[in-house]
Design a protein around this motif. Structure first.
Motif, PDB file in Angstrom:
ATOM      1  N   GLU A 311       0.880  -1.161   0.058  1.00 30.12           N
ATOM      2  CA  GLU A 311      -0.215   0.057  -0.130  1.00 30.12           C
ATOM      3  C   GLU A 311       1.033   1.147   0.115  1.00 30.12           C
ATOM      4  OE1 GLU A 311      -3.326  -0.175   3.000  1.00 30.12           O
ATOM      5  OE2 GLU A 311      -3.429   2.071   2.740  1.00 30.12           O
ATOM      6  N   ILE A 312       0.700   2.041  -1.002  1.00 30.09           N
ATOM      7  CA  ILE A 312       1.247   3.484  -0.949  1.00 30.09           C
ATOM      8  C   ILE A 312       0.501   4.609  -0.539  1.00 30.09           C
ATOM      9  CG2 ILE A 312       2.641   4.806  -2.422  1.00 30.09           C
ATOM     10  CD1 ILE A 312       3.856   2.443  -2.592  1.00 30.09           C
ATOM     11  N   ALA A 313       0.964   4.880   0.693  1.00 33.30           N
ATOM     12  CA  ALA A 313       0.136   6.089   1.544  1.00 33.30           C
ATOM     13  C   ALA A 313      -0.111   7.490   0.427  1.00 33.30           C
ATOM     14  CB  ALA A 313       0.943   6.604   2.765  1.00 33.30           C
ATOM     15  N   PRO A 314      -1.111   8.129   0.635  1.00 30.12           N
ATOM     16  CA  PRO A 314      -1.267   9.378  -0.233  1.00 30.12           C
ATOM     17  C   PRO A 314      -0.028  10.204   0.211  1.00 30.12           C
ATOM     18  CG  PRO A 314      -3.208   9.039   1.119  1.00 30.12           C
ATOM     19  CD  PRO A 314      -2.059   8.095   1.492  1.00 30.12           C
ATOM     20  N   LEU A 315       0.261  11.155  -0.603  1.00 28.79           N
ATOM     21  CA  LEU A 315       1.407  12.219  -0.412  1.00 28.79           C
ATOM     22  C   LEU A 315       0.511  13.340   0.362  1.00 28.79           C
ATOM     23  CD1 LEU A 315       3.967  13.898  -2.799  1.00 28.79           C
ATOM     24  CD2 LEU A 315       2.287  15.394  -1.769  1.00 28.79           C
ATOM     25  N   LEU A 316       1.246  13.804   1.387  1.00 29.38           N
ATOM     26  CA  LEU A 316       0.914  14.890   2.265  1.00 29.38           C
ATOM     27  C   LEU A 316       1.126  15.995   1.852  1.00 29.38           C
ATOM     28  CD1 LEU A 316      -1.105  15.475   4.862  1.00 29.38           C
ATOM     29  CD2 LEU A 316       0.988  14.908   6.358  1.00 29.38           C
ATOM     30  N   LEU A 317       0.304  16.904   1.382  1.00 24.79           N
ATOM     31  CA  LEU A 317       0.896  18.123   0.624  1.00 24.79           C
ATOM     32  C   LEU A 317       0.732  19.344   1.581  1.00 24.79           C
ATOM     33  CD1 LEU A 317       1.422  18.763  -2.237  1.00 24.79           C
ATOM     34  CD2 LEU A 317      -0.959  19.653  -2.632  1.00 24.79           C
ATOM     35  N   VAL A 318      -0.248  19.478   2.291  1.00 21.99           N
ATOM     36  CA  VAL A 318      -0.396  20.720   3.317  1.00 21.99           C
ATOM     37  C   VAL A 318      -0.938  20.016   4.585  1.00 21.99           C
ATOM     38  CG1 VAL A 318      -1.314  22.855   3.840  1.00 21.99           C
ATOM     39  CG2 VAL A 318      -1.114  22.101   1.498  1.00 21.99           C
ATOM     40  N   LYS A 319      -0.188  20.320   5.733  1.00 18.94           N
ATOM     41  CA  LYS A 319      -0.647  19.501   7.008  1.00 18.94           C
ATOM     42  C   LYS A 319      -1.747  20.369   7.349  1.00 18.94           C
ATOM     43  CE  LYS A 319       3.312  20.366   9.320  1.00 18.94           C
ATOM     44  NZ  LYS A 319       4.556  20.440  10.135  1.00 18.94           N
ATOM     45  N   SER A 320      -2.772  19.920   8.366  1.00 19.02           N
ATOM     46  CA  SER A 320      -3.840  20.351   8.995  1.00 19.02           C
ATOM     47  C   SER A 320      -3.563  21.853   9.517  1.00 19.02           C
ATOM     48  CB  SER A 320      -4.665  19.624   9.938  1.00 19.02           C
ATOM     49  OG  SER A 320      -3.760  19.037  10.944  1.00 19.02           O
ATOM     50  N   ASP A 321      -2.376  22.077   9.823  1.00 20.02           N
ATOM     51  CA  ASP A 321      -2.092  23.430  10.692  1.00 20.02           C
ATOM     52  C   ASP A 321      -1.592  24.609   9.389  1.00 20.02           C
ATOM     53  OD1 ASP A 321       0.534  22.688   9.729  1.00 20.02           O
ATOM     54  OD2 ASP A 321       1.233  22.741  11.868  1.00 20.02           O
TER      55      ASP A 321
END
Ligand code: ARG
Length: 451
Positions: A311-321
């Protein structure tokens, strides 16, 4: 006498011989022997040529050998199996061939017919971290590729991708603040100008860096403060920007020395910070096109594919903060390299621990229009490990600096040469130069000199 590399000259003669037997000259192509015990070169063309002429391949091979006759280039021509011709080259011809190759400034290597535009991303040191032996592989492999690709006639743009923008910068700001709280950089009201002289030395930074990272590991409040300082730095707080510029300048000076000692050059010394202004517009575009989506307050790019084995996790582009990440910067960097350098191939010489990162970034770049038809490749390699079997870590401190290592090895090489007498009669500068080269070879490729 023989200006062409040996194989080309053999091919020329074999083509003539095949043509003289009424066969397609292309059958005369000579290649390196697959089994050195049977010959130096071989020609396999008789099989296909005989088929086209409806002849017995062994017979055709035999006729070709007869047509070739005797020649100082070879000692024997032997027919094997269904019609392979094995060629054993004579020593004189071999010596001539080597001589001709050696006299050729290009060593017999032709330039490529269709040069491509490569961007080479290697080195990648981080600000305030001293270079150590663990940084050598990316530097040496990357620079070797840069030289080879250029020699072949490709267009190469090398870029160091300096790590100058992450949480480490906020950590350092916090650490300097803890030691010198009254410096102007920390005042709430920004000044019109800040001192031009740095308030710390590179040695201070290299001491503060592991200290800061150790503190942030154990003290959540320190980590929170570092993250806040990082966010403020990125948003442009003038005092922090001024202090950060000192960090970068001090580091650059040190890094230029270190890479200079290795003979490694970069066309560009861009840092992660160079892309800061590009991030928000890029994210907006990715969202508008639907490639990036919101997920629990964060913005991600799903990159999994149906045929993935793991499983390849999604790329995190912008954190919730609202914070951007390493991958966000790497996407913006690809965008810039395609736009400004017209990159056709981008090569990343980075150790294998970052394989997942690059997999995610490349997938995201292909999915969006950022790198639709650019070839992206991670040239992963293993880490240099310490006595504990784990990669060297600057953050933990206690790793010998590259500078000191080179000096130590140079002294050692010089002593060994003196003791064994091999350097007797050499001038001091020549001896020093040889000792330095030996030390660099040994450091970058330790097994090469091991007896
Ligand atoms: N500074 C990074 C590190 O120390 C390496 C940068 C590699 N290049 C890149 N485009 N991500 O891990």
């Amino acid at each position: 006498m023989n200006q062409l590399p040996l194989r080309h000259e053999l091919t020329r003669l074999f083509r003539e011989a095949f043509a003289s037997r009424g066969a397609d000259p292309a059958a005369g192509d000579v290649v390196l022997a697959q089994k050195p015990e049977l010959g130096d070169f071989q020609c396999n063309g008789a099989l296909a040529a005989a088929k086209a002429l409806k002849l017995n391949p062994r017979q055709l091979a035999q006729d070709v050998v007869v047509a070739l006759g005797e020649n100082p280039l070879w000692t024997t021509l032997e027919i094997a199996g269904p019609g392979f011709i094995n060629i054993r080259v004579g020593n004189a011809a071999l010596a001539d061939g080597l001589g001709a190759t050696g006299a050729d400034p290009r060593l017999g290597v032709a330039k490529v017919a269709a040069p491509r535009k490569f961007v080479l991303d290697f080195g990648g040191p981080n600000v305030a971290k001293p270079m150590h032996v663990g940084h050598l592989r990316s530097s040496i492999i990357g620079d070797s590729l840069q030289r080879l690709l250029r020699f072949l006639g490709h267009h190469v743009v090398s870029d160091i991708h300096l790590g100058d923008w992450g949480t480490q910068m906020g950590m350092l700001i916090g650490e300097v603040r803890a030691e010198h709280p009254s410096l102007p950089y920390f005042e709430e009201v920004p000044r019109a100008a800040y001192p031009t002289e740095p308030p710390v030395t590179i040695e201070d930074l290299q001491r503060l860096y592991p200290q800061a990272s150790g503190r942030c590991k154990t003290d959540p409040a320190a980590l929170a403060a570092a993250q806040k300082a990082t966010a403020e730095l990125q948003q442009g707080r003038p005092g922090y920007r001024a202090l950060w510029r000192h960090f970068v300048e001090l580091s650059l000076k040190e890094l230029r020395d270190d890479f200079g000692a290795l003979g490694v050059k970069f066309d560009h010394w861009f840092g992660e910070s160079n892309y800061h202004e590009d991030l928000a517009p890029m994210v907006a575009k990715l969202r508008a096109s639907g490639v990036a989506i919101e997920d629990a307050g964060a913005i991600i790019i799903p990159v999994a594919q149906a045929d993935d084995k793991t499983e390849i996790a999604p790329l995190l582009l912008v954190k919730s903060d609202g914070g951007y990440l390493y991958a966000t910067t790497d996407l913006a960097t690809i965008q810039q390299r395609v736009r400004d350098f017209q990159a056709q191939v981008i090569l990343y010489v980075v150790d294998k621990r970052q394989s997942l990162h690059f997999d995610q970034v490349f997938r995201a770049a292909r999915k969006s229009s950022i790198a639709a038809d650019v070839s992206l490749e991670h040239l992963a390699f293993g880490t240099m490990n310490g006595a504990d079997g784990r990669p060297f870590k600057t953050r933990a401190g206690g790793v010998m600096r590259l500078k000191d290592l080179i000096q130590l090895m140079t002294e050692e090489a010089d002593r060994t040469m003196l003791e064994s007498g091999v350097s007797d009669g050499y001038q001091a500068e020549e001896r020093a130069r040889i000792a330095r080269v030996l030390s660099l070879i040994h450091i970058s490729e330790p097994t090469r000199l091991r007896r």
